[in-house]
Design an enzyme around this catalytic site. Structure first.
Site, PDB file in Angstrom:
ATOM      1  N   ASP A  85       0.824  -1.207   0.000  1.00 62.43           N
ATOM      2  CA  ASP A  85       0.000   0.000   0.000  1.00 62.43           C
ATOM      3  C   ASP A  85       0.860   1.260   0.000  1.00 62.43           C
ATOM      4  OD1 ASP A  85       0.907  -0.461   2.589  1.00 62.43           O
ATOM      5  OD2 ASP A  85      -1.090  -0.699   3.450  1.00 62.43           O
ATOM      6  N   HIS A 114     -10.040  -1.634  13.194  1.00 60.21           N
ATOM      7  CA  HIS A 114      -9.108  -2.673  12.752  1.00 60.21           C
ATOM      8  C   HIS A 114      -8.257  -3.114  13.945  1.00 60.21           C
ATOM      9  CE1 HIS A 114      -5.558  -4.345  10.615  1.00 60.21           C
ATOM     10  NE2 HIS A 114      -6.354  -4.499   9.574  1.00 60.21           N
TER      11      HIS A 114
END
Length: 624
Positions: free
Chosen positions: A363, A387
């Site tokens: 990413d 998360h």
């Protein structure tokens, strides 16, 4: 009139997250007012008589500076619908965090409209509003921040969820999307790339999710190609379908605020240039904590860092938006992690798919690559997921250590602006030396394998994508530090042949000189034979929080617990392994430093092919 952002309230009325939506503590209340407001639905709130509530919160304040900097919007219209007598007050803040009252209005069963310019937000700042109910109470029935005079056509997205053996998490996410009709209107397809052996389709709740999503849902079974392989597949499928304007990448182990999906797409529709729009990450286990507000890459070290002027782990339950000045300064980022990231299809056509890195740095590399091609990334406040936090993972020590080391170095070879990567190679060598001193031999072995693969050139990236993980797991089985058990009782009792001298436990080396002396002493200790008693009994039990190289280096063996507290390993000093790994690491790092210019040219020349849909197509054909 285009709605940019709606007032939203918690889906499940969770008190742990209420502070992210409504703030009832920012102002002194009228005397005798003790009742709290009540969430009536996703967009409505009951306010008791004479009570004041503020929407100066993460999910309901309007991040004006981001709209000012990146979009074509120049003015917004705030519309607040109120039932009953109430006083509506509008505020704004500056990039310094200073608040200022902008407008106020008395209303009874009416709509309050306030036009608000975006001119003063070039450095940062938010808009928000407070509501003070009359003595008989009032209901906020909804509110929107809208803009006029801009194209009303909406973009659409394909959602790509990569999953590996987390069917419960994944199905919960599908159910949440299916229960959000406003979100589904903007989605062409939801693709689940299932790379595990615990199949999503076998979960008992999957049929309900499939019914809710209907023809929008598609499951693709694929070999385990890691996060980069799963997300690259989502990108490729979106390109091939030629229906969507965006692909929305979502981790399988997140809980999404569905309204954030709408906000991200709306924001991306109105940016001046194609822009990657990401969501922030909250802590799944401590849900009012914003784990990260923005991500950057430190160029000289080539390492992750918080975006400038931001901080990790901010708890809104203790420090609301109104009283936290740094949150009012706009945060500009280098990338957004792929727990939630909206990427325009135009960007993918221009720069290609993900780099085949399996996990870690894919990413970050994509954001840096996009930025170099002229496509910025914006981490948009008000778009977020919950998360698992990083401090609950051992991913720099376990099998993922290979990918941490290899992928960090490869992305630096591709993008570092400094000759020979700045301090990166030296830092990598020092980190590996610490692992060896700390009896973390499996980790040091994986770093050495990573260096060998880097030196072999970029051809291995696609070739080894599916197979490497098995090789890594097999390698780790040869090392005691990589073999874990669930119970301390599975190991011999912790004992020492002799007690600590004068009862003193290990002290933290204070200062650079003390640290160097400790390292030299530890290096010499590694060459001496291991105490036989320490081979039979661990000398200490070391909690994960105390797991420091300088402490472990002074022991011959130790029981060390994992980051999540579920396992424990028996670290054992091995002079032969120490010598072998120390020499091998030094030679490999020296070679990498010497060959850096050549390797950088080779990797950069190969980048376009590595990320092309054609190269990925062959990799996708790997059998599960």
């Amino acid at each position: 009139m285009t709605v940019l952002q709606r007032l939203v309230l918690p889906v499940d009325r969770d008190l742990d997250v209420l502070k992210l939506y409504v703030d009832e503590t920012s102002h002194r209340q009228e005397e005798g007012a003790s009742r709290t407001s009540t969430v009536l639905g996703r967009h409505s709130l009951s306010v008791p008589g004479s009570r004041r509530v503020s929407f100066c919160t993460y999910f309901n304040a309007f991040p004006a500076s981001y709209w000012r900097r990146w979009t074509v919007v120049e003015e917004v219209l705030l519309r607040v619908r109120v039932r009953g007598p109430a006083h509506v007050i509008v505020y704004r803040s500056s990039g310094k965090g200073h608040a200022q009252r902008v407008a106020s209005a008395e209303t009874v069963n009416d709509v309050v409209e306030v036009p608000l310019p975006l001119d003063p937000f070039i450095d940062g700042g938010w808009y928000w509003f407070d509501v003070i109910a009359g003595k008989d109470g009032a209901v906020v029935e909804g509110a929107e921040w809208s803009a006029d005079g801009i194209p009303a056509e909406r973009g659409s997205a394909t959602v790509g969820i990569t999953t590996y053996n987390r069917p419960g998490f994944c199905v919960d996410q599908l159910l949440a999307l299916g229960d959000s009709p406003d979100v589904l209107e903007l989605l062409d397809e939801i693709i689940v790339i299932d790379q595990g052996v615990k199949r999503v389709e076998d979960h008992p709740d999957f049929p309900a999710a499939a019914r809710a999503l209907g023809s929008r849902l598609r499951i693709i079974d694929q070999a385990n190609l890691g996060g980069s392989g799963g997300f690259a597949r989502a990108m490729a499928e979106t390109l091939q379908a030629e229906r969507s304007d965006y692909v929305l990448l979502l981790d399988d182990d997140v809980v999404t605020e569905p309204e954030g999906v709408i906000r991200a797409i709306t924001f991306a529709d109105l940016t001046r240039t194609p822009t990657i729009v990401g969501g922030h990450m909250f802590d799944l286990y401590d849900r009012s904590v914003l784990h990260t507000f923005g991500e950057g890459v430190e160029p000289y070290r080539w390492f992750y860092r918080p975006a400038h002027h931001t901080h990790y782990g901010h708890d809104f339950a203790h420090a609301p938006l109104r009283t936290t000045p740094w949150l009012h300064r706009r945060a500009d980022v280098d990338y957004n992690a792929w727990w939630m990231c909206l990427i325009p299809v135009d960007v993918i056509r221009k720069i290609g798919l993900a780099l085949p890195l399996f996990i870690k740095w894919d990413d970050a590399e994509y954001g840096v690559r996009a930025k170099r091609a002229g496509f910025p990334t914006v981490s948009l406040p008000g778009a977020a997921v919950w998360h698992v936090p990083w401090h609950e993972k051992d991913d720099t020590l376990d099998w993922q250590a290979y990918y941490h080391a290899r992928n960090r170095l490869i992305t630096a070879l591709l993008h570092s602006p400094y000759e020979r990567g700045g301090t990166l190679v030296r830092e990598s060598m020092l980190i590996t030396a610490k692992h060896v001193l700390a009896m973390q031999y499996s980790t040091a072995e994986l770093v050495c394998q990573a260096l060998e693969d880097i030196l072999a050139g970029p051809a291995h990236l696609h070739e080894s994508l599916a197979a490497k993980i098995g090789q890594i797991r097999a390698t780790r089985q040869d090392y005691p530090d990589a073999r874990a058990a669930e119970h301390v009782e599975d190991f011999p009792d912790v004992r020492r042949r002799r007690p600590p001298r004068k009862g003193r436990e290990f002290a933290v080396p204070e200062g650079r000189r003390a640290m160097v002396r400790t390292a030299l002493g530890a290096a010499l200790k590694q060459l001496r034979p291991v105490d036989d008693f320490a081979r039979r009994h661990p000398q200490a039990a070391v909690p994960h929080v105390d797991q420091r190289w300088w402490l472990l280096a002074q022991l011959d063996s130790a029981l060390v617990s994992s980051a999540d507290g579920t396992r424990v390993s028996w670290y054992q000093r091995d002079p032969a392994r120490y010598r072998s790994l120390a020499v091998r690491s030094s030679v490999l790092h020296a070679r990498l430093l010497r060959e850096w210019p050549r390797l950088s040219r080779v990797y950069r020349a190969a980048l376009a092919e590595l990320v092309s849909p054609e190269s990925w197509r062959d990799t996708f054909e790997t059998r599960p």
